[in-house]
Design an enzyme around this catalytic site. Structure first.
Site, PDB file in Angstrom:
ATOM      1  N   CYS A  80      63.255  32.521 -63.304  1.00 22.11           N
ATOM      2  CA  CYS A  80      64.122  33.629 -62.904  1.00 22.11           C
ATOM      3  C   CYS A  80      63.723  34.113 -61.504  1.00 22.11           C
ATOM      4  O   CYS A  80      63.819  33.359 -60.551  1.00 22.11           O
ATOM      5  CB  CYS A  80      64.116  34.738 -63.954  1.00 22.11           C
ATOM      6  SG  CYS A  80      65.486  35.910 -63.747  1.00 22.11           S
ATOM      7  N   HIS A 186      66.353  31.709 -68.181  1.00 21.56           N
ATOM      8  CA  HIS A 186      65.136  31.982 -68.952  1.00 21.56           C
ATOM      9  C   HIS A 186      64.980  30.911 -70.023  1.00 21.56           C
ATOM     10  O   HIS A 186      65.571  31.026 -71.098  1.00 21.56           O
ATOM     11  CB  HIS A 186      65.215  33.363 -69.611  1.00 21.56           C
ATOM     12  CG  HIS A 186      65.034  34.500 -68.666  1.00 21.56           C
ATOM     13  ND1 HIS A 186      63.790  34.991 -68.330  1.00 21.56           N
ATOM     14  CD2 HIS A 186      65.928  35.232 -67.969  1.00 21.56           C
ATOM     15  CE1 HIS A 186      63.928  35.987 -67.470  1.00 21.56           C
ATOM     16  NE2 HIS A 186      65.219  36.150 -67.235  1.00 21.56           N
ATOM     17  N   GLU A 188      62.546  30.425 -71.958  1.00 20.23           N
ATOM     18  CA  GLU A 188      61.892  31.010 -73.137  1.00 20.23           C
ATOM     19  C   GLU A 188      62.866  31.779 -74.016  1.00 20.23           C
ATOM     20  O   GLU A 188      62.529  32.126 -75.152  1.00 20.23           O
ATOM     21  CB  GLU A 188      60.724  31.904 -72.694  1.00 20.23           C
ATOM     22  CG  GLU A 188      61.092  33.271 -72.147  1.00 20.23           C
ATOM     23  CD  GLU A 188      61.602  33.291 -70.716  1.00 20.23           C
ATOM     24  OE1 GLU A 188      61.778  34.404 -70.187  1.00 20.23           O
ATOM     25  OE2 GLU A 188      61.827  32.210 -70.125  1.00 20.23           O
TER      26      GLU A 188
END
EC number: 4.3.2.10
Length: 204
Positions: A80, A186, A188
């Site tokens: 990011c 992102h 994750e």
């Protein structure tokens, strides 16, 4: 497989716990550190970031991390804002609205406000990503797979782009410059596709 030294660089401007959990779920031990010896002896590094580019660069400067990140020779993944910091400059000014923010200059890109037409900012939610064929970061990830984004600034598509996304206009979803990689989304928070991308990075 899991004997690598994996380090998340402690930038002070990111909630690193979700990235840490995502890596640990794949069976790797993770260290969060800003110690030069730990960072430079790592096999794989993550550079997460949230907030504005100006705040993040100030944090990196205060923690003596700018030159340290530039010394890294092993694969590093910016996430990011962490990806945006790899570029030369950012228009995301933060406190001072009259100047560009100088970033790390590890990738030949300049971060600009997304030109989205009628679409609202920030660009938030799931969107499809189209990767360049053959890049190992996207190995076994289907073309047009969905990833999770939250951002208002991005790098335009350029020579450094290894994947792109479209939100009103195309922008860079992932970059590579030598051993430096970055993703605007992102991983994750991006379900199986995100976990696979993190795994691919750890297996580079």
């Amino acid at each position: 497989m899991t004997e690598q030294k994996v380090v998340i660089i402690d930038t002070g401007c990111a909630n690193v716990s979700s990235v840490k959990f995502a890596i640990e779920r794949l069976g790797y031990d993770v260290t969060i550190s800003k110690d030069p010896q730990v960072v430079l002896s790592a096999d794989k590094l993550f550079l997460p970031g949230v907030g504005t580019a100006s705040e993040a660069m100030k944090n990196l400067e205060e923690r003596d991390l700018i030159n340290l990140v530039k010394q890294v020779e092993k694969p590093l993944l910016g996430i990011c804002l962490g990806m945006q910091l790899l570029g030369k400059f950012s228009q995301e000014k933060g406190q001072k609205a009259d100047e560009l923010v100088e970033c790390l200059g590890l990738c030949d890109g300049e971060v600009k406000l997304l030109q989205t037409g009628d679409l609202p900012l920030p660009h938030m939610g799931w969107n499809t990503v189209s990767a360049k064929a053959g890049n190992p970061l996207f190995k076994d990830i289907e073309e047009g797979e969905y990833f999770y984004f939250v951002h208002s600034f991005a790098m335009p598509v350029g020579d450094y782009t290894i994947a792109e996304c479209d939100y009103g206009n195309p922008f860079t979803a992932a970059v590579q410059s030598g051993n430096y990689y970055g993703v605007q989304f992102h991983p994750e928070r991006s379900s199986k596709a995100g976990a696979k991308l993190i795994q691919n990075f750890l297996e580079l």
